[in-house]
Design a protein around this motif. Sequence first.
Motif, PDB file in Angstrom:
ATOM      1  N   ALA A 132       0.823  -1.207   0.000  1.00  0.00           N
ATOM      2  CA  ALA A 132       0.000   0.000   0.000  1.00  0.00           C
ATOM      3  C   ALA A 132       0.859   1.259   0.000  1.00  0.00           C
ATOM      4  CB  ALA A 132      -0.925  -0.006   1.224  1.00  0.00           C
ATOM      5  N   VAL A 133       1.915   1.266   0.797  1.00  0.00           N
ATOM      6  CA  VAL A 133       2.793   2.434   0.857  1.00  0.00           C
ATOM      7  C   VAL A 133       3.495   2.636  -0.488  1.00  0.00           C
ATOM      8  CG1 VAL A 133       4.861   3.392   1.927  1.00  0.00           C
ATOM      9  CG2 VAL A 133       3.115   2.292   3.345  1.00  0.00           C
ATOM     10  N   VAL A 191       2.952   5.922  -2.971  1.00  0.00           N
ATOM     11  CA  VAL A 191       4.077   6.808  -3.269  1.00  0.00           C
ATOM     12  C   VAL A 191       4.347   6.863  -4.771  1.00  0.00           C
ATOM     13  CG1 VAL A 191       6.564   7.102  -2.987  1.00  0.00           C
ATOM     14  CG2 VAL A 191       5.160   6.526  -1.006  1.00  0.00           C
ATOM     15  N   VAL A 192       4.366   5.707  -5.425  1.00  0.00           N
ATOM     16  CA  VAL A 192       4.654   5.680  -6.866  1.00  0.00           C
ATOM     17  C   VAL A 192       3.537   6.353  -7.655  1.00  0.00           C
ATOM     18  CG1 VAL A 192       5.034   4.171  -8.844  1.00  0.00           C
ATOM     19  CG2 VAL A 192       6.085   3.624  -6.642  1.00  0.00           C
ATOM     20  N   ILE A 193       2.283   6.038  -7.303  1.00  0.00           N
ATOM     21  CA  ILE A 193       1.157   6.666  -7.998  1.00  0.00           C
ATOM     22  C   ILE A 193       1.157   8.176  -7.768  1.00  0.00           C
ATOM     23  CG2 ILE A 193      -1.351   6.925  -7.919  1.00  0.00           C
ATOM     24  CD1 ILE A 193      -0.659   4.613  -9.595  1.00  0.00           C
ATOM     25  N   GLY A 194       1.368   8.603  -6.525  1.00  0.00           N
ATOM     26  CA  GLY A 194       1.388  10.034  -6.238  1.00  0.00           C
ATOM     27  C   GLY A 194       2.481  10.759  -6.998  1.00  0.00           C
ATOM     28  N   ALA A 195       3.695  10.182  -7.024  1.00  0.00           N
ATOM     29  CA  ALA A 195       4.792  10.814  -7.767  1.00  0.00           C
ATOM     30  C   ALA A 195       4.488  10.849  -9.262  1.00  0.00           C
ATOM     31  CB  ALA A 195       6.093  10.062  -7.501  1.00  0.00           C
ATOM     32  N   ALA A 246      -3.690   9.640  -4.232  1.00  0.00           N
ATOM     33  CA  ALA A 246      -2.704   8.759  -3.610  1.00  0.00           C
ATOM     34  C   ALA A 246      -3.262   8.146  -2.325  1.00  0.00           C
ATOM     35  CB  ALA A 246      -1.420   9.529  -3.314  1.00  0.00           C
ATOM     36  N   SER A 247      -4.039   8.931  -1.572  1.00  0.00           N
ATOM     37  CA  SER A 247      -4.673   8.400  -0.366  1.00  0.00           C
ATOM     38  C   SER A 247      -5.674   7.309  -0.713  1.00  0.00           C
ATOM     39  CB  SER A 247      -5.373   9.532   0.396  1.00  0.00           C
ATOM     40  OG  SER A 247      -4.459  10.549   0.744  1.00  0.00           O
ATOM     41  N   LEU A 248      -6.430   7.517  -1.783  1.00  0.00           N
ATOM     42  CA  LEU A 248      -7.385   6.504  -2.221  1.00  0.00           C
ATOM     43  C   LEU A 248      -6.672   5.217  -2.626  1.00  0.00           C
ATOM     44  CD1 LEU A 248     -10.326   5.796  -2.888  1.00  0.00           C
ATOM     45  CD2 LEU A 248      -9.939   6.726  -5.182  1.00  0.00           C
ATOM     46  N   VAL A 249      -5.532   5.353  -3.313  1.00  0.00           N
ATOM     47  CA  VAL A 249      -4.741   4.182  -3.702  1.00  0.00           C
ATOM     48  C   VAL A 249      -4.234   3.446  -2.465  1.00  0.00           C
ATOM     49  CG1 VAL A 249      -2.598   3.452  -4.825  1.00  0.00           C
ATOM     50  CG2 VAL A 249      -4.095   5.107  -5.946  1.00  0.00           C
ATOM     51  N   LEU A 304       1.451  -0.085 -14.860  1.00  0.00           N
ATOM     52  CA  LEU A 304       2.839  -0.302 -14.441  1.00  0.00           C
ATOM     53  C   LEU A 304       2.915  -0.615 -12.952  1.00  0.00           C
ATOM     54  CD1 LEU A 304       5.888  -0.220 -15.015  1.00  0.00           C
ATOM     55  CD2 LEU A 304       5.816   2.249 -14.571  1.00  0.00           C
ATOM     56  N   VAL A 305       2.186   0.145 -12.147  1.00  0.00           N
ATOM     57  CA  VAL A 305       2.210  -0.076 -10.702  1.00  0.00           C
ATOM     58  C   VAL A 305       1.607  -1.429 -10.350  1.00  0.00           C
ATOM     59  CG1 VAL A 305       1.283   0.745  -8.508  1.00  0.00           C
ATOM     60  CG2 VAL A 305       2.227   2.375 -10.137  1.00  0.00           C
ATOM     61  N   GLN A 306       0.502  -1.783 -10.999  1.00  0.00           N
ATOM     62  CA  GLN A 306      -0.114  -3.075 -10.709  1.00  0.00           C
ATOM     63  C   GLN A 306       0.765  -4.234 -11.156  1.00  0.00           C
ATOM     64  OE1 GLN A 306      -2.661  -3.262  -8.729  1.00  0.00           O
ATOM     65  NE2 GLN A 306      -2.582  -1.036  -8.716  1.00  0.00           N
ATOM     66  N   THR A 307       1.482  -4.054 -12.262  1.00  0.00           N
ATOM     67  CA  THR A 307       2.422  -5.088 -12.696  1.00  0.00           C
ATOM     68  C   THR A 307       3.566  -5.226 -11.700  1.00  0.00           C
ATOM     69  OG1 THR A 307       1.896  -4.605 -15.012  1.00  0.00           O
ATOM     70  CG2 THR A 307       3.920  -5.832 -14.567  1.00  0.00           C
ATOM     71  N   LEU A 308       4.076  -4.083 -11.233  1.00  0.00           N
ATOM     72  CA  LEU A 308       5.134  -4.115 -10.215  1.00  0.00           C
ATOM     73  C   LEU A 308       4.647  -4.812  -8.954  1.00  0.00           C
ATOM     74  CD1 LEU A 308       7.902  -3.127  -9.093  1.00  0.00           C
ATOM     75  CD2 LEU A 308       6.739  -1.016  -8.409  1.00  0.00           C
ATOM     76  N   GLU A 309       3.411  -4.528  -8.565  1.00  0.00           N
ATOM     77  CA  GLU A 309       2.861  -5.146  -7.364  1.00  0.00           C
ATOM     78  C   GLU A 309       2.659  -6.643  -7.545  1.00  0.00           C
ATOM     79  OE1 GLU A 309      -1.480  -5.270  -5.171  1.00  0.00           O
ATOM     80  OE2 GLU A 309      -0.780  -3.362  -5.997  1.00  0.00           O
ATOM     81  N   GLY A 310       2.028  -7.037  -8.686  1.00  0.00           N
ATOM     82  CA  GLY A 310       1.682  -8.437  -8.873  1.00  0.00           C
ATOM     83  C   GLY A 310       2.862  -9.334  -9.202  1.00  0.00           C
ATOM     84  N   GLU A 311       3.867  -8.802  -9.916  1.00  0.00           N
ATOM     85  CA  GLU A 311       4.964  -9.643 -10.369  1.00  0.00           C
ATOM     86  C   GLU A 311       6.221  -9.535  -9.505  1.00  0.00           C
ATOM     87  OE1 GLU A 311       4.527 -11.784 -12.708  1.00  0.00           O
ATOM     88  OE2 GLU A 311       2.507 -11.073 -13.176  1.00  0.00           O
ATOM     89  N   VAL A 312       6.341  -8.465  -8.712  1.00  0.00           N
ATOM     90  CA  VAL A 312       7.565  -8.268  -7.936  1.00  0.00           C
ATOM     91  C   VAL A 312       7.279  -8.200  -6.443  1.00  0.00           C
ATOM     92  CG1 VAL A 312       9.559  -6.775  -7.539  1.00  0.00           C
ATOM     93  CG2 VAL A 312       8.666  -7.070  -9.856  1.00  0.00           C
ATOM     94  N   LEU A 313       6.422  -7.243  -6.033  1.00  0.00           N
ATOM     95  CA  LEU A 313       6.239  -6.991  -4.606  1.00  0.00           C
ATOM     96  C   LEU A 313       5.551  -8.156  -3.895  1.00  0.00           C
ATOM     97  CD1 LEU A 313       5.211  -3.212  -4.610  1.00  0.00           C
ATOM     98  CD2 LEU A 313       7.425  -4.221  -4.021  1.00  0.00           C
ATOM     99  N   GLN A 314       4.399  -8.576  -4.404  1.00  0.00           N
ATOM    100  CA  GLN A 314       3.665  -9.635  -3.718  1.00  0.00           C
ATOM    101  C   GLN A 314       4.410 -10.966  -3.695  1.00  0.00           C
ATOM    102  OE1 GLN A 314      -0.387  -9.950  -5.055  1.00  0.00           O
ATOM    103  NE2 GLN A 314      -1.023  -8.097  -3.980  1.00  0.00           N
TER     104      GLN A 314
END
Length: 350
Positions: free
Chosen positions: A218-219, A223-227, A241-244, A284-294
């Motif tokens: 979530a953090v 941060v990435v979406i807000g930037a 960004a808060s909603l994300v 891009l953010v969802q790909t980063l989350e699904g393929e790397v972070l999680q």
Amino acid sequence: MPTAGEPTTKRWAWAGAAILIWAAVAYLIWRIAGALAPVLVPLAVSVLIAAALRPAARWLVGRGWPRALAAALLVIGPLAVLGVLLVVTVDALVRGGGELVDALRDGVGTVRDWLVHGPLGLSEPQVGAAVDNLVAFLGDQGERIVGGATATAAAVGSFLAGLVLAVFVLFFLLYEGDRIWVRLLAPLPESVRTRIDRGGRTGFASLGAYSRATVAVAVVDAVVIGAGLAIIGVPMVIPLASLVFLAAFVPYVGAFVAGFVAVLVGLVSGGPVTALLVLGLSVLVQTLEGEVLQPFLLGRMVRLHPLLVVVSIAVGVVLAGIVGALFAVPFVLVVRAMINQFWSNPDPAP
């Protein structure tokens, strides 16, 4: 004289009676849980946070800290940080909620015009009813967001009571959670106790891994979406960004909703090009989350199939609204871990 079919008939009768009894018990438990929701929700929050903070508590105790002091530090420190983040997030949503809903209305209107007058050439009746319902829904949500401060002020007593209960329970879970668990299992037979103990500890560890990974994801997403939104030039960066950040606690569904809102705001503020840039950023953010972070933070033992996640969230929303959506996946995760451990070794050693 009894006929040959009587044993089968009796078995079916007993099976039907057992199903009805279990259904009645489940319904009774659900009604009791609904009546005790002001108590059960703080307890669930405490267990969720305790699972996330348990490794830190063990680390402090291993370094010679007294258990009470380590538990107090972990209650005060992270909760203070989390409280500040939630205050900032909710304040940003309340302050920017009206403007955000107005932008969403304009975005929905733009999409409707494109569906009617664009290459698809849909008729107005085909689009009008669905869009009108969506606009009405957004208006209702906007009024709730703007009036959120008033609603919170009216329920401040209940909120504070739940907060005090959650903090109190959290302290004792961190201070002597193992001993509390052992005492709860003490009345059970030894063979059953061993399997439940193993399953409960495995489920609690899975819950902790899920909680820590979800907060980290979530953090990073916020941060990435807000930037990215700030670089693209989309307004209302902090509310989006808060909603994300908040949406990340509802896997898959929350990310889709937050990305859809960001794309609509980009469409209204900057046109199709900006909307496409925001869409690319969300993907891009969802790909980063699904393929790397999680995969890195959760691992295979904690991950759930997307279909099971979505169905669990849908059931949670129907049964308990937003609270059900937040706790649906942790509940399924713990139940799965406990069942796997409970049945993996039917005859464990005491």
